[in-house]
Design a protein around this motif. Structure first.
Motif, PDB file in Angstrom:
ATOM      1  N   HIS A 124       0.852  -1.196   0.000  1.00 20.53           N
ATOM      2  CA  HIS A 124       0.000   0.000   0.000  1.00 20.53           C
ATOM      3  C   HIS A 124       0.880   1.236   0.000  1.00 20.53           C
ATOM      4  O   HIS A 124       1.907   1.288   0.695  1.00 20.53           O
ATOM      5  N   TRP A 125       0.495   2.236  -0.783  1.00 24.79           N
ATOM      6  CA  TRP A 125       1.172   3.528  -0.771  1.00 24.79           C
ATOM      7  C   TRP A 125       0.454   4.454   0.202  1.00 24.79           C
ATOM      8  O   TRP A 125      -0.771   4.465   0.275  1.00 24.79           O
ATOM      9  N   VAL A 126       1.238   5.264   0.933  1.00 23.80           N
ATOM     10  CA  VAL A 126       0.664   6.238   1.855  1.00 23.80           C
ATOM     11  C   VAL A 126       1.454   7.537   1.706  1.00 23.80           C
ATOM     12  O   VAL A 126       2.679   7.517   1.517  1.00 23.80           O
ATOM     13  N   PHE A 127       0.745   8.681   1.749  1.00 18.74           N
ATOM     14  CA  PHE A 127       1.392   9.985   1.605  1.00 18.74           C
ATOM     15  C   PHE A 127       1.577  10.605   2.977  1.00 18.74           C
ATOM     16  O   PHE A 127       0.610  10.838   3.713  1.00 18.74           O
ATOM     17  N   ASP A 128       2.853  10.854   3.344  1.00 18.68           N
ATOM     18  CA  ASP A 128       3.197  11.486   4.611  1.00 18.68           C
ATOM     19  C   ASP A 128       3.230  12.994   4.373  1.00 18.68           C
ATOM     20  O   ASP A 128       4.097  13.518   3.667  1.00 18.68           O
ATOM     21  N   THR A 129       2.284  13.697   4.980  1.00 14.82           N
ATOM     22  CA  THR A 129       2.163  15.136   4.748  1.00 14.82           C
ATOM     23  C   THR A 129       3.415  15.880   5.190  1.00 14.82           C
ATOM     24  O   THR A 129       3.914  16.759   4.484  1.00 14.82           O
ATOM     25  N   ALA A 130       3.946  15.547   6.371  1.00 12.09           N
ATOM     26  CA  ALA A 130       5.098  16.272   6.889  1.00 12.09           C
ATOM     27  C   ALA A 130       6.318  16.091   5.993  1.00 12.09           C
ATOM     28  O   ALA A 130       7.076  17.032   5.751  1.00 12.09           O
ATOM     29  N   ALA A 131       6.510  14.869   5.482  1.00 13.65           N
ATOM     30  CA  ALA A 131       7.673  14.602   4.631  1.00 13.65           C
ATOM     31  C   ALA A 131       7.446  15.049   3.201  1.00 13.65           C
ATOM     32  O   ALA A 131       8.401  15.199   2.442  1.00 13.65           O
ATOM     33  N   GLY A 132       6.188  15.237   2.808  1.00 14.82           N
ATOM     34  CA  GLY A 132       5.900  15.562   1.414  1.00 14.82           C
ATOM     35  C   GLY A 132       6.311  14.446   0.491  1.00 14.82           C
ATOM     36  O   GLY A 132       6.752  14.679  -0.636  1.00 14.82           O
ATOM     37  N   LYS A 174      10.212   4.844  -1.564  1.00 20.70           N
ATOM     38  CA  LYS A 174       9.863   6.219  -1.210  1.00 20.70           C
ATOM     39  C   LYS A 174       9.909   7.069  -2.466  1.00 20.70           C
ATOM     40  O   LYS A 174      10.805   6.912  -3.304  1.00 20.70           O
ATOM     41  N   ILE A 175       8.934   7.967  -2.606  1.00 23.95           N
ATOM     42  CA  ILE A 175       8.930   8.901  -3.722  1.00 23.95           C
ATOM     43  C   ILE A 175       8.787  10.311  -3.165  1.00 23.95           C
ATOM     44  O   ILE A 175       7.808  10.612  -2.467  1.00 23.95           O
ATOM     45  N   GLY A 176       9.761  11.171  -3.454  1.00 25.44           N
ATOM     46  CA  GLY A 176       9.685  12.573  -3.099  1.00 25.44           C
ATOM     47  C   GLY A 176       9.459  13.405  -4.345  1.00 25.44           C
ATOM     48  O   GLY A 176       9.053  12.905  -5.391  1.00 25.44           O
ATOM     49  N   GLY A 177       9.720  14.702  -4.225  1.00 21.37           N
ATOM     50  CA  GLY A 177       9.595  15.568  -5.385  1.00 21.37           C
ATOM     51  C   GLY A 177       8.186  16.005  -5.690  1.00 21.37           C
ATOM     52  O   GLY A 177       7.907  16.472  -6.792  1.00 21.37           O
ATOM     53  N   PHE A 178       7.254  15.873  -4.732  1.00 19.62           N
ATOM     54  CA  PHE A 178       5.904  16.374  -4.961  1.00 19.62           C
ATOM     55  C   PHE A 178       5.921  17.896  -4.858  1.00 19.62           C
ATOM     56  O   PHE A 178       6.660  18.476  -4.056  1.00 19.62           O
ATOM     57  N   PRO A 179       5.075  18.596  -5.664  1.00 18.54           N
ATOM     58  CA  PRO A 179       5.035  20.059  -5.570  1.00 18.54           C
ATOM     59  C   PRO A 179       4.759  20.495  -4.144  1.00 18.54           C
ATOM     60  O   PRO A 179       3.863  19.979  -3.475  1.00 18.54           O
ATOM     61  N   GLY A 180       5.544  21.466  -3.654  1.00 18.92           N
ATOM     62  CA  GLY A 180       5.440  21.890  -2.261  1.00 18.92           C
ATOM     63  C   GLY A 180       4.071  22.406  -1.902  1.00 18.92           C
ATOM     64  O   GLY A 180       3.616  22.266  -0.766  1.00 18.92           O
ATOM     65  N   ALA A 181       3.371  23.012  -2.857  1.00 24.42           N
ATOM     66  CA  ALA A 181       2.046  23.558  -2.557  1.00 24.42           C
ATOM     67  C   ALA A 181       1.046  22.470  -2.261  1.00 24.42           C
ATOM     68  O   ALA A 181      -0.031  22.733  -1.730  1.00 24.42           O
ATOM     69  N   ASN A 182       1.381  21.251  -2.614  1.00 23.96           N
ATOM     70  CA  ASN A 182       0.428  20.153  -2.433  1.00 23.96           C
ATOM     71  C   ASN A 182       0.713  19.332  -1.192  1.00 23.96           C
ATOM     72  O   ASN A 182       0.256  18.207  -1.075  1.00 23.96           O
ATOM     73  N   HIS A 183       1.487  19.867  -0.244  1.00 22.19           N
ATOM     74  CA  HIS A 183       1.740  19.130   0.986  1.00 22.19           C
ATOM     75  C   HIS A 183       0.561  19.295   1.942  1.00 22.19           C
ATOM     76  O   HIS A 183       0.713  19.647   3.101  1.00 22.19           O
ATOM     77  N   LEU A 184      -0.628  19.051   1.408  1.00 23.01           N
ATOM     78  CA  LEU A 184      -1.841  19.047   2.201  1.00 23.01           C
ATOM     79  C   LEU A 184      -2.205  17.609   2.488  1.00 23.01           C
ATOM     80  O   LEU A 184      -1.786  16.704   1.761  1.00 23.01           O
ATOM     81  N   PRO A 185      -3.008  17.354   3.531  1.00 23.78           N
ATOM     82  CA  PRO A 185      -3.417  15.969   3.775  1.00 23.78           C
ATOM     83  C   PRO A 185      -4.059  15.372   2.534  1.00 23.78           C
ATOM     84  O   PRO A 185      -4.858  16.025   1.856  1.00 23.78           O
ATOM     85  N   GLY A 186      -3.680  14.169   2.217  1.00 21.50           N
ATOM     86  CA  GLY A 186      -4.246  13.506   1.046  1.00 21.50           C
ATOM     87  C   GLY A 186      -4.195  12.006   1.216  1.00 21.50           C
ATOM     88  O   GLY A 186      -3.484  11.491   2.073  1.00 21.50           O
ATOM     89  N   ALA A 239      -4.824  10.703   9.359  1.00 21.36           N
ATOM     90  CA  ALA A 239      -5.206  11.829   8.512  1.00 21.36           C
ATOM     91  C   ALA A 239      -4.000  12.510   7.885  1.00 21.36           C
ATOM     92  O   ALA A 239      -4.072  12.984   6.749  1.00 21.36           O
ATOM     93  N   ASN A 240      -2.869  12.562   8.607  1.00 22.35           N
ATOM     94  CA  ASN A 240      -1.693  13.238   8.069  1.00 22.35           C
ATOM     95  C   ASN A 240      -0.657  12.269   7.505  1.00 22.35           C
ATOM     96  O   ASN A 240       0.426  12.679   7.106  1.00 22.35           O
ATOM     97  N   GLY A 241      -0.994  10.954   7.475  1.00 26.10           N
ATOM     98  CA  GLY A 241      -0.116   9.976   6.850  1.00 26.10           C
ATOM     99  C   GLY A 241       1.122   9.623   7.635  1.00 26.10           C
ATOM    100  O   GLY A 241       2.047   9.015   7.078  1.00 26.10           O
ATOM    101  N   THR A 242       1.187   9.944   8.917  1.00 29.40           N
ATOM    102  CA  THR A 242       2.389   9.625   9.690  1.00 29.40           C
ATOM    103  C   THR A 242       2.418   8.179  10.172  1.00 29.40           C
ATOM    104  O   THR A 242       3.479   7.685  10.556  1.00 29.40           O
ATOM    105  N   HIS A 243       1.271   7.516  10.187  1.00 30.50           N
ATOM    106  CA  HIS A 243       1.209   6.114  10.601  1.00 30.50           C
ATOM    107  C   HIS A 243       0.174   5.388   9.748  1.00 30.50           C
ATOM    108  O   HIS A 243      -0.819   5.981   9.303  1.00 30.50           O
ATOM    109  N   THR A 244       0.409   4.106   9.569  1.00 29.62           N
ATOM    110  CA  THR A 244      -0.573   3.227   8.934  1.00 29.62           C
ATOM    111  C   THR A 244      -0.712   1.975   9.800  1.00 29.62           C
ATOM    112  O   THR A 244       0.294   1.396  10.212  1.00 29.62           O
ATOM    113  N   LEU A 245      -1.961   1.595  10.079  1.00 29.39           N
ATOM    114  CA  LEU A 245      -2.230   0.342  10.771  1.00 29.39           C
ATOM    115  C   LEU A 245      -2.569  -0.699   9.725  1.00 29.39           C
ATOM    116  O   LEU A 245      -3.495  -0.526   8.942  1.00 29.39           O
TER     117      LEU A 245
END
Length: 868
Positions: free
Chosen positions: A51-59, A74-86, A343-349
């Motif tokens: 499963h892929w999960v987006f960590d908001t803090a790490a972007g 791990k994939i980085g390089g997402f546009p900085g403006a999009n570091h919203l919860p997703g 909600a912010n992607g910092t953990h996954t159960l």
């Protein structure tokens, strides 16, 4: 650059709009869609077991490997403006991070951000990971999006409820405004609708036994849904409580329903409509329920916990959601595990197939873990009792050249030296080889390569009396690491002889090997130590210990690998003699692990025990020992094992363990024990021994019930094929509410923990005919001769009642009106019917000709009308 696709076309019942999408370069938008950073293991398309999960803090987006719970990409390089919860959703070769009205697209084979898709819909969608997808469904606006580059946007014609998808990739939807049942077929560009939900009925779409179905909460039924609409209804087996949350799939024939008012979890029997399994829940707000393979998960938003249960309602695990359960997103992966993202992607159960829950910390500072080469053979998968656990955070970095080898030891001999060193850190990529280089103080040099799984080698052709220094470096696919250097040494001809009679034994069965040898000839010098080297059947070599005597115990070996051992002697001059002849093979092993997946499938008077093969920990299987309470032990070489002659209603404990021995023989060792329990039994039977009419549209059914010592049961009475009554089994049951003048075929079934029993002997009864309707009639009675009226028209009104309830008091009102005038309702009196429900009375009288006169019963019928 700017590329835009637009298209509009008609398709079937829906209107298809392919939305505009853009790839914006630096000059166009002021930012760069950069390549991702991080772990670069080759990926072949979609990582289905995870499963892929987006960590908001790490972007950044991280991939969780489902079986191991490790972060492996791990994939980085997402546009900085999009570091919203997703939330993330994945397809066959692309992943998508949905942040509000923007969807970022990344490629899973290259681990790089691809583009961004702008969306005009301002609504949180539902994601579906399916074949031919993935899809986003915007329920309130009635829009479905098949994600790709460019995406396909399908207008659904109106708002829809939560969608479901079947394994073939068909997406099923229910319009909330019209009740229409629609679907998007695999590869289709529009929707097709056929059939509607009955007016006024509520419910959900769910996948039952792999097929789309409508669970009707209004009449507690389940109906299959297909291209032709709704199929025949089948009883759900339980009423749906008001405000309940229904699952969108069954688990082993049970549909989860969360009754938030009680609170409790109901597992409805959607196979046979039997009684539900009821599981009390602790107080709290249960807003979400999800179904994985063999598992139901519910979220208590009040306590911030995820709870899991199996299909029988047995609790499996309970684990707090780090940071609370508000805003969690639950995804069912294509590996059938459930992934609960904060909600912010910092953990996954991660909810596994056995119901265990693992909390995986994502964390921007944690780099993904490479796939290490295990130092011991991987154990076969075993299903152990579900536990609550926390995955260790990944500790390795991305691939790099190896580290320096461990200390290099040189034992000089006669024109030679025996070398050993410690393993170098692999740094994400396995060590392929070690390069050994030497230099003498006479100017001589040399090099040789040693395979990466060997930590020893011999240097020959050296000159006695020359001082040598050796360096060792490690090499992997990335490059060569730093060197480790030995202390200077001098070969000499004054060396001891080789030890003899080397023997090795793994009889201790604790993973160690006992090695012994005969003392070496010191050739006039004192032997100060012996060095033991292990050579494995996997081609590995390594130092295995040092001793001053002639025995040692070697530990830390790989279980199941056969080793031979050589021994060298070193004298008081510091020189080492030749190696001994190799010992015979010895294979370290330990007692076997407990078998996993131990299950006792009970039946009438018996049970069948099955299990998964355990990790034998390097031993060889002799047999399994299988036990059951009160039964003699059995030795078998494989399962399953059948037990007969057990007593119904008696709880039994079953155990199984593996008995192993070493590959070289010797004594046996008992492994750990796997346990299961079960109570044999069978479905009950109920014969209808008689049915009699016992009241108005009421019948008494006499039963002969046999529960076969299999616990309590629920009796069901079926009249003309429809379930009419359900309750505790008794000798006779009264059933009312039948239809008039109807012949009924009556049979009974018993539902217990073992299922629904067969229909027993039948009975029949015909209900009573409907009674004739109650009537009131009036006629002119005898002449009234009182002083109040002396004209010839003065006479009593005779009122006759028929077919009323017997011996019952009724109120009658006399009325007059019409062209000649009248007084309306002018007199009320009471009468009591006789045993036949009849009454005749002459109380009212009239004296004016031309009037219309009649009577009526209060809250009852009205008579005929007479012209006086």
């Amino acid at each position: 650059m700017l590329r835009v696709w637009r298209a509009v076309r008609s398709w079937g019942r829906g209107r298809v709009v392919v939305a505009a999408w853009c790839v914006l370069g630096l000059a166009a938008a002021g930012f760069v869609v950069a390549a991702g950073t991080g772990y670069r293991a080759p990926l072949s398309g979609l990582r289905k077991a995870g499963h892929w999960v987006f960590d908001t803090a790490a972007g950044a987006a991280f991939h969780i490997d489902g079986p191991t719970k490790n972060l492996d990409a791990k994939i980085g390089g997402f546009p900085g403006a999009n570091h919203l919860p997703g939330f993330t959703i994945q397809g066959s070769s692309k992943g998508y991070v949905v942040h509000g009205r923007t969807i970022d697209v990344f490629d899973t084979p290259t681990l790089s951000v691809n583009t961004s898709i702008p969306m005009t819909v301002d609504e949180q969608p539902v994601g579906l990971e399916v074949n031919g997808g993935p899809y986003l469904v915007y329920r309130a606006t009635g829009t479905a999006v098949r994600l790709d580059v460019p995406p396909l946007v399908i207008q659904l014609g109106g708002p829809v409820a939560d969608p479901v998808a079947t394994e073939d990739g068909t997406v099923w939807l229910r319009r909330t405004d019209s009740g229409a049942l629609c679907h998007i077929a695999p590869g289709a560009s529009g929707i097709a609708c056929a059939g509607t939900v009955p007016d006024g009925h509520t419910g959900v779409l769910a996948v039952i036994s792999g097929h789309a179905s409508f669970v009707d909460a209004t009449d507690a039924t389940v109906r299959p849904v297909g291209p032709d609409g709704l199929g025949a209804a089948k009883a759900l087996g339980t009423a749906v409580p008001a405000g309940a949350t229904l699952g969108n799939a069954d688990v082993d024939g049970r549909l989860p329903i969360v009754d938030k008012g009680r609170p409790q979890l109901l597992l409805a029997d959607v196979k046979s409509g039997g009684a539900p399994v009821t599981v009390p829940l602790a107080a709290g707000d249960y807003g979400q329920v999800a179904v994985g393979e063999g598992t139901v998960a519910v979220v208590n938003a009040t306590t911030g916990e995820v709870l899991t249960f199996d299909a029988k309602g047995n609790p499996k695990a309970k684990l707090p959601v780090p940071g609370g359960a508000k805003g969690v997103q639950i995804t069912k992966g294509q590996d059938q595990r459930l992934y609960v993202d904060t909600a912010n992607g910092t953990h996954t159960l991660v909810v596994d197939h056995d119901g265990s829950v693992t909390a995986v910390p994502i964390g921007g500072s944690q780099l993904p873990q490479a796939n290490p080469t295990p130092s011991t053979p991987a154990a076969p998968p075993a299903t152990q009792p579900a536990t609550t656990k926390t995955a260790p955070p990944p500790t390795t970095t991305k691939k790099a050249a190896p580290g320096a080898p461990g200390a290099v030891n040189a034992r000089p001999g006669n024109g030679q030296a025996q070398l050993s060193w410690g393993a170098a850190a692999a740094n994400g990529d396995a060590v392929q080889a070690y390069t050994v280089a030497w230099r003498g103080d006479d100017g001589s040099t040399g090099t040789l390569d040693v395979p990466g799984n060997r930590l020893t080698t011999d240097l020959t052709g050296l000159r006695n009396g020359v001082s040598y220094t050796v360096t060792v470096t490690a090499r992997n696919g990335v490059g060569t690491g730093p060197a480790a250097t030995s202390a200077p040494f001098k070969p000499s001809s004054e060396v001891p002889g080789a030890p003899g009679g080397v023997k090795a034994s793994a009889a201790a069965a604790d993973g160690s090997v006992a090695v012994s040898w005969d003392a070496a000839n010191g050739q006039g010098h004192t032997i100060t130590r012996y060095d033991v080297t292990a050579t494995g059947s996997d081609g590995s070599t390594a130092p295995a210990g040092t001793a001053t005597g002639t025995t040692t115990t070697v530990t830390g070996l790989t279980l199941g690998v056969t080793y031979q051992f050589t021994v060298t002697a070193t004298n008081d001059l510091g020189t080492t003699g030749p190696a001994s002849a190799a010992s015979g093979g010895a294979t370290p092993f330990k007692a076997a692990a407990a078998p996993g997946g131990v299950k006792a499938a009970v039946r009438d008077g018996g049970a069948t025990l099955s299990w998964n093969a355990p990790n034998l920990n390097g031993g060889t299987l002799e047999h399994y020992v299988v036990t059951a309470t009160g039964q003699p032990d059995r030795e078998v070489t494989a399962g399953p094992v059948s037990f007969d002659g057990l007593s119904n209603g008696t709880a039994y404990t079953f155990t199984v363990k593996a008995v192993t021995k070493g590959k070289e023989g010797g004594g046996t060792r008992d492994g750990a024990t796997g346990t299961a329990s079960g109570t044999p039994g069978r479905t009950g039977t109920a014969d209808v021994t008689g049915v009699s009419l016992s009241g108005d549209r009421q019948a008494t059914v006499n039963l002969n019930v046999n529960l076969y010592n299999s616990g309590a049961g629920t009796c069901q009475l079926v009249f003309n094929g429809a379930l009419r009554w359900s309750g505790g089994c008794a000798g006779s049951v009264v059933v009312g509410g039948l239809s008039y003048s109807t012949s009924y075929d009556v049979y009974a079934q018993v539902v217990n923990a073992y299922g629904t029993g067969p229909a027993g002997a039948h009975g029949s009864v015909r209900s009573n005919d409907a009674p004739p309707p109650a009537t009131i009639s009036v006629s002119k009675g005898g002449r009234y001769s009182g002083a109040a009226c002396t004209s010839s028209s003065c006479a009593y009104l005779t009122v006759t009642l028929a077919n009323f309830a017997a011996n019952t008091k009724y109120s009658i009102i006399c009325t007059s009106g019409g062209p000649a005038g009248g007084s309306g309702d002018y007199y009320q009196y009471d009468v009591t019917t006789n045993g036949s429900g009849a009454s005749t009375s002459s109380t009212c009288f009239y004296g004016y000709p031309g009037q219309q006169v009649w009577a009526h019963v209060v809250s009852g019928p009205t008579s005929n009308t007479l012209t006086w």
